[in-house]
Design a protein around this motif. Structure first.
Motif, PDB file in Angstrom:
ATOM      1  N   GLY A   1      -3.277  -1.358  -3.902  1.00 18.12           N
ATOM      2  CA  GLY A   1      -2.507  -1.257  -2.834  1.00 18.12           C
ATOM      3  C   GLY A   1      -3.197  -1.435  -1.469  1.00 18.12           C
ATOM      4  O   GLY A   1      -3.019  -2.069  -0.792  1.00 18.12           O
ATOM      5  N   ASN A   2      -4.132  -0.364  -1.454  1.00 15.67           N
ATOM      6  CA  ASN A   2      -5.153  -0.267  -0.420  1.00 15.67           C
ATOM      7  C   ASN A   2      -5.957  -1.553  -0.167  1.00 15.67           C
ATOM      8  O   ASN A   2      -6.429  -2.168   0.889  1.00 15.67           O
ATOM      9  CB  ASN A   2      -6.101   1.067  -0.502  1.00 15.67           C
TER      10      ASN A   2
ATOM     11  N   THR B   1       0.903  -1.171  -0.044  1.00 14.75           N
ATOM     12  CA  THR B   1       0.058   0.052   0.083  1.00 14.75           C
ATOM     13  C   THR B   1       0.818   1.301  -0.063  1.00 14.75           C
ATOM     14  O   THR B   1       0.490   2.194  -0.768  1.00 14.75           O
ATOM     15  CB  THR B   1      -1.134  -0.036   1.031  1.00 14.75           C
TER      16      THR B   1
ATOM     17  N   TYR C   1      -4.160  -4.103   1.551  1.00 11.19           N
ATOM     18  CA  TYR C   1      -3.919  -3.889   2.876  1.00 11.19           C
ATOM     19  C   TYR C   1      -5.238  -4.149   3.732  1.00 11.19           C
ATOM     20  O   TYR C   1      -5.120  -4.660   4.674  1.00 11.19           O
ATOM     21  CB  TYR C   1      -3.720  -2.429   3.044  1.00 11.19           C
TER      22      TYR C   1
ATOM     23  N   ASN D   1      -6.418   4.350   6.157  1.00  6.73           N
ATOM     24  CA  ASN D   1      -5.574   4.122   5.036  1.00  6.73           C
ATOM     25  C   ASN D   1      -6.334   4.251   3.669  1.00  6.73           C
ATOM     26  O   ASN D   1      -5.847   4.633   2.619  1.00  6.73           O
ATOM     27  CB  ASN D   1      -4.833   2.534   5.253  1.00  6.73           C
ATOM     28  N   THR D   2      -7.620   3.696   3.812  1.00  2.00           N
ATOM     29  CA  THR D   2      -8.583   3.856   2.560  1.00  2.00           C
ATOM     30  C   THR D   2      -8.862   5.165   2.237  1.00  2.00           C
ATOM     31  O   THR D   2      -8.883   5.667   1.019  1.00  2.00           O
ATOM     32  CB  THR D   2      -9.834   2.948   3.075  1.00  2.00           C
TER      33      THR D   2
ATOM     34  N   SER E   1      -5.823   6.604   0.598  1.00  5.64           N
ATOM     35  CA  SER E   1      -5.625   6.054  -0.818  1.00  5.64           C
ATOM     36  C   SER E   1      -6.523   6.377  -1.674  1.00  5.64           C
ATOM     37  O   SER E   1      -6.475   6.549  -2.969  1.00  5.64           O
ATOM     38  CB  SER E   1      -5.244   4.611  -0.667  1.00  5.64           C
TER      39      SER E   1
END
Length: 581
Positions: free
Chosen positions: A547-548, A373, A551, A444-445, A448
């Protein structure tokens, strides 16, 4: 001093990291080895009442850990600037300085290069696949820069700009490991100092020889490469778990402020005759780095127990918070095997164990989730950092020199959003509205997906520079939420090896620092059209979102078994050091 005072900030973390009787019993059994005091049964009821109540977890003006013992210690009244806040401020300023020294060349190279002496070939393009030229005077600053003294074509300029990242990637993992062994203070401090020295040498190297300039930039990158892993290792020692998100957001966001300040300031310095024009951009920032180094060495220490001016109350709060988190994670793994005799918690001492479980690190699925991520986020970040000026100049026809501030705005908005998201994340954790793992995944979402939508939005707004700016500085600002996302995840997986782990993932992410511009160059290939740039933005958005997605599937917030097993083997050596007070 009383071992239990649940209204005191020393036990704040226990309310989140363990609840009810289970958490109270863990602390009840372990405190005998930590403080050599007998616990009261009333402490369990007191903790339960505190954790179930509606009072804030961190209270200013409480009696403190040491009660009357701490009353006479400066700063123990809960008011004023704490020692860890000074550490955070110096870390923030350090990142601001090193990022200023990183990006100043991106602006100065405009004044360094003689553009008219470089041959250009103009290919034919479809008229409706380009943006119309702006009305006269819209982007004209009225000031024309004199032609530079170097005849470097685009490939040479790309080599000079990208050479920094070759050195930057090389020292990520060694920097993290050295910080774990000898302390982050020296590694972080000397990393900034080395960067400052080679920044001062940049004008001399440029005028002497091109290969020498490239070597200086590589060495400058090597100096800066240790800073992020070293700071990560220090955060594991200094910052209580429930403060880490917003604290890291403020410290690491120094890079945003350094970019915001240095881009317009470097452009202004290059337009002056002071110190020869463009060389002043390197001299000023290099001298600031040396000045910062002197302040860092005096004000900051590796651990609270080593700081001569920290209050007893603050030191006890930090150390007990870190032990509380470690005890709960450790007890889940050890209570049947070793009972409670290892309740000492994490003793992160210099040189405690030189053996890194490399196989475990490189086969850790949660660590690979962080790495992937970060690669997606890094690709999107460097697409914006290195290619945004080119896009705004060649497609939107902006005068880069006169609009340097506009290019810096996205980093300023990302800083504000990053602090806000991290404060909200800590508040949600403290109120137990969300688990630590779900908090990492949520933010993180946000970091991203939302900026990726901004990159896609640029495709659909076309040549409207106002909407392009909104997509970058407005929608894209949510990239700052990354500090509450994967950035703190390394410490949760293994507090002991957080610096090394961050070095691994940050190395991979920063490979995009020279890969992204190279791939984008292949895509554009002298075809400055909207169609080609749309491919660039789709690629960056796709890698970031992909990448997210990985993750979300494989991330973890639990301390890994190999980290706990390594600590158990160390605790059995008989070298247990008492807590210094």
């Amino acid at each position: 001093m009383p071992p239990h005072k649940w209204t005191d900030e020393t036990r704040d973390a226990s309310c989140y990291y363990g609840d009810g009787d289970d958490a109270a019993n863990r602390r009840h059994h372990s405190s005998s080895s930590l403080d050599d005091d007998d616990d009261d049964d009333d402490a369990d009821d007191e903790q339960e009442a505190f954790c179930a109540g509606d009072r804030p977890l961190i209270r200013g003006g409480s009696s403190g850990v040491g009660g009357t013992a701490a009353a006479g210690v400066e700063g123990s009244d809960g008011c004023g600037l704490k020692t860890r806040h000074i550490f955070g401020l110096m870390g923030f300023l350090g990142f601001a300085v090193v990022y200023a020294m990183r990006v100043n060349l991106s602006v100065a190279i405009v004044a360094m290069v003689n553009q008219t002496a470089i041959p250009h070939s103009n290919g034919s393009v479809v008229d409706d696949d380009t943006c119309p030229m702006p009305e006269p005077g819209r982007n004209d600053s009225g000031h024309r820069m004199p032609e530079g003294e170097f005849v470097w074509d685009e490939a040479t300029q790309g080599l000079v700009l990208g050479s920094f990242f070759y050195g930057y990637v090389l020292t990520q993992i060694p920097g993290g490991r050295m910080a774990e062994l000898i302390g982050g203070k020296l590694i972080y401090g000397y990393g900034v100092l080395v960067t400052a020295i080679f920044t001062l040498l940049t004008p001399l190297a440029a005028r002497w020889d091109l290969p020498l300039l490239i070597l200086v930039r590589i060495l400058e990158g090597m100096g800066e490469g240790v800073t992020y892993p070293a700071m990560h290792a220090m955060l594991a020692h200094w910052i209580p778990p429930l403060e880490r998100n917003k604290f890291a957001a403020i410290v690491y966001a120094g890079s945003n402020i350094g970019t915001v300040i240095s881009m317009p300031l470097a452009g202004w310095l290059c337009s002056l005759d002071f110190l020869g024009g463009w060389p002043s951009a390197f001299y000023i920032f290099g001298l600031l780095g040396i000045l910062w180094f002197g302040c860092w060495m005096y004000l900051v220490y590796d651990r609270p127990s080593m700081h001569p001016r920290i209050s007893l109350k603050e030191r006890e709060y930090i150390e007990r918070s870190l032990r509380t988190q470690s005890l709960i994670s450790q007890d889940d793994e050890e209570e049947e095997e070793e009972g409670e005799e290892n309740g000492e918690g994490v003793r992160l001492r210099h040189g405690e164990d030189d053996n890194i479980p490399w196989r475990s690190l490189f086969t850790s699925v949660p660590l690979w989730a962080i790495l992937l991520t970060q690669c997606g986020q890094g690709w999107a970040f460097y697409t914006q950092l290195t290619e945004l000026p080119t896009y705004m100049s060649n497609i939107l026809h902006f005068d880069i020199q006169s609009n340097a501030l506009l290019n810096a705005v996205p980093y300023l908005t990302a800083w504000f959003v990053g602090i806000a998201c991290s404060a909200l994340a800590d508040w949600m954790l403290a109120r137990r509205y969300i688990s630590l793992l779900n908090s990492y995944k949520l933010w993180n979402t946000v970091a991203s997906v939302v900026p990726s939508l901004g990159l896609i939005g640029i495709i659909y707004v076309g040549c409207d520079w106002v909407w392009v700016t909104f997509m970058l500085a407005g929608v894209g600002s949510f990239g700052g939420a990354v500090y509450a996302g994967n950035q703190m995840n390394h410490i949760a997986l293994s507090p002991r090896y957080a610096g090394t782990m961050y070095g691994i993932t940050n190395s991979a992410a920063n490979i995009c620092g020279f890969l992204a511009p190279y791939v984008i160059g292949l895509i554009i290939n002298h075809r400055e059209t909207l169609t080609q740039w749309h491919i660039v933005f789709w690629l960056a958005a796709g890698l970031n979102i992909g990448g997210n997605f990985i993750y979300l599937i494989f991330a973890s917030a639990e301390e890994q078994s190999w980290s706990r097993a390594d600590r158990r083997s160390n605790s059995g050596t008989g070298s247990r050091a008492p807590l210094r007070t």
